[in-house]
Design a protein around this motif. Structure first.
Motif, PDB file in Angstrom:
ATOM      1  N   LYS A 117      48.518  49.632  34.890  1.00  0.00           N
ATOM      2  CA  LYS A 117      47.815  49.584  36.165  1.00  0.00           C
ATOM      3  C   LYS A 117      48.092  48.204  36.768  1.00  0.00           C
ATOM      4  O   LYS A 117      48.048  47.131  36.221  1.00  0.00           O
ATOM      5  CB  LYS A 117      46.225  49.579  35.666  1.00  0.00           C
ATOM      6  CG  LYS A 117      45.626  51.211  35.048  1.00  0.00           C
ATOM      7  CD  LYS A 117      44.072  50.906  35.037  1.00  0.00           C
ATOM      8  CE  LYS A 117      43.692  52.315  34.302  1.00  0.00           C
ATOM      9  NZ  LYS A 117      43.923  53.408  35.203  1.00  0.00           N
ATOM     10  N   ILE A 118      48.168  48.463  38.167  1.00  0.00           N
ATOM     11  CA  ILE A 118      48.377  47.274  39.065  1.00  0.00           C
ATOM     12  C   ILE A 118      47.128  47.053  39.865  1.00  0.00           C
ATOM     13  O   ILE A 118      46.771  48.293  40.685  1.00  0.00           O
ATOM     14  CB  ILE A 118      49.612  47.532  39.958  1.00  0.00           C
ATOM     15  CG1 ILE A 118      50.953  47.158  38.912  1.00  0.00           C
ATOM     16  CG2 ILE A 118      49.634  46.104  40.985  1.00  0.00           C
ATOM     17  CD1 ILE A 118      52.179  47.219  39.889  1.00  0.00           C
ATOM     18  N   ILE A 119      46.482  46.063  39.830  1.00  0.00           N
ATOM     19  CA  ILE A 119      45.042  45.763  40.163  1.00  0.00           C
ATOM     20  C   ILE A 119      45.136  44.718  41.574  1.00  0.00           C
ATOM     21  O   ILE A 119      45.663  43.627  40.932  1.00  0.00           O
ATOM     22  CB  ILE A 119      43.914  45.427  39.369  1.00  0.00           C
ATOM     23  CG1 ILE A 119      43.995  46.383  38.111  1.00  0.00           C
ATOM     24  CG2 ILE A 119      42.576  45.222  40.065  1.00  0.00           C
ATOM     25  CD1 ILE A 119      43.782  47.743  38.436  1.00  0.00           C
TER      26      ILE A 119
ATOM     27  N   ASP B 230      46.529  50.396  41.978  1.00  0.00           N
ATOM     28  CA  ASP B 230      45.998  51.444  41.081  1.00  0.00           C
ATOM     29  C   ASP B 230      44.240  50.965  41.223  1.00  0.00           C
ATOM     30  O   ASP B 230      43.533  51.488  40.398  1.00  0.00           O
ATOM     31  CB  ASP B 230      46.206  51.269  39.812  1.00  0.00           C
ATOM     32  CG  ASP B 230      47.868  51.669  39.860  1.00  0.00           C
ATOM     33  OD1 ASP B 230      48.261  52.682  40.054  1.00  0.00           O
ATOM     34  OD2 ASP B 230      48.386  50.896  38.979  1.00  0.00           O
ATOM     35  N   GLY B 231      43.971  50.034  41.905  1.00  0.00           N
ATOM     36  CA  GLY B 231      42.665  49.371  41.984  1.00  0.00           C
ATOM     37  C   GLY B 231      42.424  48.188  42.609  1.00  0.00           C
ATOM     38  O   GLY B 231      43.450  47.520  43.266  1.00  0.00           O
ATOM     39  N   LEU B 232      41.339  47.751  42.485  1.00  0.00           N
ATOM     40  CA  LEU B 232      40.947  46.502  43.266  1.00  0.00           C
ATOM     41  C   LEU B 232      40.155  45.341  42.121  1.00  0.00           C
ATOM     42  O   LEU B 232      39.497  45.826  41.468  1.00  0.00           O
ATOM     43  CB  LEU B 232      39.705  46.579  44.246  1.00  0.00           C
ATOM     44  CG  LEU B 232      40.127  47.518  45.458  1.00  0.00           C
ATOM     45  CD1 LEU B 232      38.862  47.868  46.136  1.00  0.00           C
ATOM     46  CD2 LEU B 232      41.256  46.991  46.299  1.00  0.00           C
ATOM     47  N   PHE B 233      40.581  43.929  42.500  1.00  0.00           N
ATOM     48  CA  PHE B 233      40.121  42.938  41.795  1.00  0.00           C
ATOM     49  C   PHE B 233      39.222  42.367  42.703  1.00  0.00           C
ATOM     50  O   PHE B 233      39.751  41.662  43.738  1.00  0.00           O
ATOM     51  CB  PHE B 233      41.002  41.960  41.033  1.00  0.00           C
ATOM     52  CG  PHE B 233      40.354  40.804  40.663  1.00  0.00           C
ATOM     53  CD1 PHE B 233      39.686  40.796  39.470  1.00  0.00           C
ATOM     54  CD2 PHE B 233      40.919  39.429  41.115  1.00  0.00           C
ATOM     55  CE1 PHE B 233      39.098  39.721  39.172  1.00  0.00           C
ATOM     56  CE2 PHE B 233      40.265  38.177  40.462  1.00  0.00           C
ATOM     57  CZ  PHE B 233      39.435  38.461  39.464  1.00  0.00           C
ATOM     58  N   LEU B 234      37.902  42.442  42.438  1.00  0.00           N
ATOM     59  CA  LEU B 234      37.173  41.785  43.811  1.00  0.00           C
ATOM     60  C   LEU B 234      36.585  40.401  43.044  1.00  0.00           C
ATOM     61  O   LEU B 234      35.655  40.154  42.225  1.00  0.00           O
ATOM     62  CB  LEU B 234      36.056  42.886  43.749  1.00  0.00           C
ATOM     63  CG  LEU B 234      36.068  43.898  44.289  1.00  0.00           C
ATOM     64  CD1 LEU B 234      35.779  45.132  43.217  1.00  0.00           C
ATOM     65  CD2 LEU B 234      35.586  44.409  45.442  1.00  0.00           C
ATOM     66  N   ASP B 235      37.239  39.337  43.845  1.00  0.00           N
ATOM     67  CA  ASP B 235      36.810  37.846  43.468  1.00  0.00           C
ATOM     68  C   ASP B 235      35.743  37.370  44.003  1.00  0.00           C
ATOM     69  O   ASP B 235      35.115  38.141  44.855  1.00  0.00           O
ATOM     70  CB  ASP B 235      38.047  37.155  43.802  1.00  0.00           C
ATOM     71  CG  ASP B 235      38.276  35.580  43.378  1.00  0.00           C
ATOM     72  OD1 ASP B 235      37.446  35.729  42.112  1.00  0.00           O
ATOM     73  OD2 ASP B 235      38.921  34.884  43.722  1.00  0.00           O
ATOM     74  N   ASN B 236      35.138  36.400  43.416  1.00  0.00           N
ATOM     75  CA  ASN B 236      33.928  35.659  44.099  1.00  0.00           C
ATOM     76  C   ASN B 236      32.552  36.181  43.914  1.00  0.00           C
ATOM     77  O   ASN B 236      31.891  36.003  44.927  1.00  0.00           O
ATOM     78  CB  ASN B 236      34.204  35.136  45.449  1.00  0.00           C
ATOM     79  CG  ASN B 236      35.652  34.501  45.763  1.00  0.00           C
ATOM     80  OD1 ASN B 236      36.221  34.973  46.556  1.00  0.00           O
ATOM     81  ND2 ASN B 236      35.681  33.455  45.016  1.00  0.00           N
ATOM     82  N   LEU B 237      32.667  37.223  43.071  1.00  0.00           N
ATOM     83  CA  LEU B 237      30.952  37.713  43.083  1.00  0.00           C
ATOM     84  C   LEU B 237      29.857  36.834  42.670  1.00  0.00           C
ATOM     85  O   LEU B 237      28.880  37.011  43.003  1.00  0.00           O
ATOM     86  CB  LEU B 237      31.402  38.936  41.982  1.00  0.00           C
ATOM     87  CG  LEU B 237      32.104  39.895  42.289  1.00  0.00           C
ATOM     88  CD1 LEU B 237      32.026  41.359  41.396  1.00  0.00           C
ATOM     89  CD2 LEU B 237      31.968  40.641  43.939  1.00  0.00           C
TER      90      LEU B 237
END
Length: 229
Positions: A44-46, A102-109
């Protein structure tokens, strides 16, 4: 699962990056052809994206009306999904990344602690994206205090800076407490060779064997650690 976090764009590293089963990267600097080359079978590539920040390297802040807060330490602006304009633009950015990855990496949560008005809009946005992209994989960076409010929106959590030589006993206890609270969640732990505590990392990996672990060379995330190979 072997996973890497790499924000550089060096084509010479494609062969090594393909060893990852899950690769978190910044997709804007890669062509579609290179992204296809990066994806090994079943991997998977995020794609990196921040729902709450706009870095200076992206250029002037666009499509924005409403308050924003300057962060000189990170050379970025903090934005809020409480703004309809930013919600609209951020959703467009997400669909653009999902069309190539293939998806999202959501930073700074962790920023949700100061901007709770963004929590509900972010959850609604993620649930909507999940319906439109049912096979997509969503990973959030930390944000531990608000993971319950994002229930159903994330598939995994990145625990950045799992260990640190500067951590106090209380800091270490806090990390263990958070890991216990994440049982049953896919956890991707990220450490940095420049600052990690190898002995503590080993203890945590033994105590939480389901946790996926990556040791990056440094905080820039512009290289791949030789220790991963």
């Amino acid at each position: 699962m072997k996973f890497y976090v790499y924000y550089g764009h060096d084509p010479a590293l494609i062969g090594r990056l393909r060893a990852a089963e899950l690769l978190i990267l910044e997709p804007e600097g890669w062509s579609d052809e290179q992204l296809r080359a990066l994806r090994s079978e079943g991997a998977k590539i995020i794609g990196y994206i921040s729902p709450l920040a706009w870095a200076d390297w992206k250029g002037p802040v666009k499509w924005w009306w409403g308050p924003k807060e300057r962060d000189e330490a990170w050379n970025a602006w903090w934005l809020s999904l409480g703004s309809p304009g930013w919600r609209y633009q951020f959703k467009k950015m997400c669909t653009g990344v999902l069309s190539r990855t293939d998806g999202l990496f959501l930073d700074n949560l962790d920023r949700l602690e100061q901007d709770r008005a963004s929590l509900k809009p972010l959850r609604n946005l993620l649930l909507g994206l999940r319906k439109a992209w049912p096979q997509a994989y969503f990973v959030g960076n930390r944000g531990f205090a608000h993971l319950a409010g994002l229930k159903g929106g994330l598939d995994g959590v990145l625990f950045e800076n799992l260990t640190d030589q500067a951590f106090s006993p209380n800091d270490r206890a806090w990390v263990r407490e958070k890991l216990l609270g994440l049982q049953g969640t896919a956890v991707f732990a990220l450490d940095y060779q420049t600052r990690c505590d190898p002995e503590e990392a080993l203890r945590l990996r033994q105590r939480f064997p389901a946790m996926h672990y990556y040791l990056a060379p440094d905080e820039t995330l512009q290289g791949i650690s030789a220790l991963t190979e």
